[in-house]
Structure formats: C-alpha cells, structure tokens
Enzyme design. Structure first.
Site: not given
Ligand code: NI
Length: 166
Positions: A46, A51, A90-91, A132-133, A136
């Site tokens: 995701g 981000q 997380c990226l 999670h997203e 963000h």
């Molecule tokens: Ni993330």
C-alpha cells in the site's frame, strides 16, 4: 508512467493531514498510475498520497491474493471490530518492522477513480493495509500503534531488519 520518490520518516510531510479530493482529472489519473508503478517496484502492499508528497486523500493497495490494484479516493474507516497483533512495516520507514495492534475486521467507504462510491468489509491483510494507509492520510505512522512504543522516540519498539541485498 514514472517511479516516484517515497518520502522517508522523519520527513514532516508524513505527519501532515491530507485534504479531500474534489475531482478526478488527468493529473490525478497519472499520479494514481505512478503510485501503482512505484508500489509494484518496491513490492509493497500500500501507498498513500503524502508518502509521495501529494497532500490529498488517495491510496493505492495491492495485496498478493488480488490481481488488481485498488485505487481509493477519500477513503474512511466507518467501523472496526476487535483487536489482534500483527507484524507491520512501511515503505517510508525503511529497514524496520514492528508488532502493532490492528482490528480483526473493518468497514470502509470512499470513491473509486470513476467517482463511484464503494463500501467494503475487510479482514486479514486487506483490513490491515486499509487501516495503515488511511492512517497515513491523517499523519499517523504505524509505529504510533506499536505494542511497546515510547512516545517521542520513534525507534522504540521497532525491530531493525537485516540488510537485504537489492
Ligand atoms: Ni506506510
């Protein structure tokens, strides 16, 4: 299509709240395609607008058991149930993972890229990624939910991953 740079914590943009999208246009469609390509490249599940520095409410999701990317506009969680401990990364927080509390199932709603309303009840990985997203988009990082987190020290409770060769 193009690969986008994924901002890394503690970049302050990751703590900002994204605003609602009011129309789908060519630029947004291009951004959505680029976000999908970027997610695929990094083998993530995701990615949220902020981000990649875009301060509006768009997320893309691709979980292994589904063929298609989900591109979701103005998504919100409407109901959650239960609690479970799951491993998460997380990226935007490269090199770490942690154990967080997530819901057993959730309900969410929003719009798709055709401005059609969608509603979903999800469990498992899809529920986790949606939580999670959408976090963000509200400036919340997954480590805020770590089971053993000390506020103000974002490394605390995280597990450092072994260096992987790319
Ligand atoms: Ni993330």
């Amino acid at each position: 299509m193009a690969l986008l740079e994924i901002l890394q914590f503690p970049n302050p943009i990751l703590r900002k709240k994204c605003t609602k999208i009011t129309e789908i246009n060519k630029d947004l469609r291009r951004l959505a395609d680029d976000m999908c390509e970027t997610l695929d490249y990094h083998k993530g599940v995701g990615l949220a607008g902020n981000q990649v520095g875009y301060m509006k409410r768009i997320i893309v999701i691709k979980i292994p058991e589904e063929e298609q990317f989900r591109v979701l506009i103005n998504p919100e969680i409407t109901e959650t149930f239960g609690i479970r401990e799951v491993e998460e990364g997380c990226l935007s927080v490269s090199g770490y993972k942690g154990i967080v509390n997530r819901s057993l199932w959730i309900k969410a709603k929003g719009l798709d890229m055709k401005w059609q309303k969608w509603k979903i009840k999800a469990d498992g990985l899809l529920a986790q990624v949606l939580e999670h997203e959408i976090d963000h988009l509200n400036g919340i990082m997954y480590f805020d939910h770590l089971v053993n987190h000390v506020k103000g020290d974002w490394h605390s409770g995280l597990i450092q991953l072994e260096q992987e060769s790319k």
